[in-house]
Design an enzyme around this catalytic site. Structure first.
Site, PDB file in Angstrom:
ATOM      1  N   HIS A 111       0.819  -1.213   0.000  1.00 22.66           N
ATOM      2  CA  HIS A 111       0.000   0.000   0.000  1.00 22.66           C
ATOM      3  C   HIS A 111       0.853   1.263   0.000  1.00 22.66           C
ATOM      4  CE1 HIS A 111      -2.320   3.135   2.305  1.00 22.66           C
ATOM      5  NE2 HIS A 111      -3.092   2.949   1.261  1.00 22.66           N
ATOM      6  N   GLU A 145      -3.634   8.007   7.794  1.00 19.16           N
ATOM      7  CA  GLU A 145      -4.739   7.335   7.096  1.00 19.16           C
ATOM      8  C   GLU A 145      -5.257   6.161   7.921  1.00 19.16           C
ATOM      9  OE1 GLU A 145      -5.479   4.753   2.966  1.00 19.16           O
ATOM     10  OE2 GLU A 145      -3.710   6.044   3.142  1.00 19.16           O
ATOM     11  N   GLU A 149       2.367   1.832  -3.328  1.00 20.63           N
ATOM     12  CA  GLU A 149       1.380   2.448  -4.226  1.00 20.63           C
ATOM     13  C   GLU A 149       1.441   3.970  -4.106  1.00 20.63           C
ATOM     14  OE1 GLU A 149      -2.923   3.911  -3.734  1.00 20.63           O
ATOM     15  OE2 GLU A 149      -2.814   1.796  -3.179  1.00 20.63           O
ATOM     16  N   HIS A 150       1.530   4.481  -2.875  1.00 24.24           N
ATOM     17  CA  HIS A 150       1.653   5.929  -2.663  1.00 24.24           C
ATOM     18  C   HIS A 150       2.942   6.465  -3.292  1.00 24.24           C
ATOM     19  CE1 HIS A 150      -1.360   6.917   0.726  1.00 24.24           C
ATOM     20  NE2 HIS A 150      -1.684   5.714   0.251  1.00 24.24           N
TER      21      HIS A 150
END
Length: 254
Positions: free
Chosen positions: A66, A146, A69-70
């Protein structure tokens, strides 16, 4: 009765016809390409799917797919941080990405003549991503916040996460996609570089294109940008402002 039989056959055949419209290709380097023409509007959606997600991770690096991905939006050898997003926006497009348990995907929606822009950019970050330490530390804080906002400060989400972890105690699906907070806080930039080198390669990717396109032309573009002969110089044309407004010039100046 005869009419009923015709109706049944029609219902059986229509899905088959729809499925048959998908053209499938595979490049010599293993990259798969799926193309589905749809000429209802002069737009195209381009996606790149990598076969890696949270179920591929082990304790200590949960959520690494994840955060990678950022970081895919934070610069390459030829593009500065957030320049990928700027180019897509200047060409009237939209883009995003998402991570799942078994995949990570990136997508853009553009006017049909600008598909080449998407391929140029995705091929660039597939090969030449730079994980800058300073950018990484900032993004790690973004991901931690987040998680706090979506899970840690949300009792319902926290309960769902705990139940999922118990249900999949001995399964790769035990880990949350965003990762455990302790792992997030201890990520190292080198962990991401190794993960990127391990999974982000043509033979672990599937490109999906849907829109007002011709499959054979899309295949030729895929060969050009994702094939073995692709090189780091293909991004140079995109770095000049004229390509933000004149996609047709891509054809003549490549």
């Amino acid at each position: 009765m005869h009419t009923l039989k015709k109706l049944v056959w029609a219902l059986l055949i229509v899905p088959v016809i729809g499925f048959a419209q998908v053209s499938e290709y595979q490049l010599d380097n293993g990259l798969k390409l799926l193309v589905k023409p749809d000429n209802r509007a002069p737009v195209v959606v381009s996606q790149v799917w990598y076969k890696v997600g949270s179920s591929y991770e082990h304790n200590g690096i949960t959520g690494i797919s994840h955060i990678l991905e950022h970081m895919m939006f934070k610069g390459t050898e030829n593009l500065g941080p957030n320049e990928f997003s700027r180019i897509i926006a200047e060409n009237g497009g939209s883009q995003n990405a998402f991570t799942g348990r078994d995949y990570t995907a990136y997508f853009q929606t553009l006017e049909k003549e600008r598909l080449e822009i998407s391929f140029r950019l995705e091929a660039e970050r597939m090969r030449n991503l730079i994980i800058d330490d300073a950018e990484f530390l900032k993004e790690r804080e973004v991901v931690a916040e987040e998680r706090r906002m979506r899970t840690d400060d949300n009792p319902r989400s926290l309960l769902r996460e705990a139940m999922n972890a118990m249900a999949f105690m001995n399964s790769p699906y035990h880990h949350p996609v965003i990762g455990w907070m302790n792992d997030i806080n201890h990520y190292d930039p080198e962990d991401l570089r190794e993960w990127y080198q391990m999974w982000y390669a043509p033979n672990n990717a599937t490109v999906v294109v849907v829109g007002d396109v011709k499959p054979d032309e899309v295949y030729q573009l895929a060969q050009k940008y994702f094939g073995p002969s692709s090189n780091k110089a293909v991004l140079q044309a995109l770095l000049t402002p004229k390509y933000a407004c004149h996609a047709e010039q891509l054809q003549s100046e490549v």
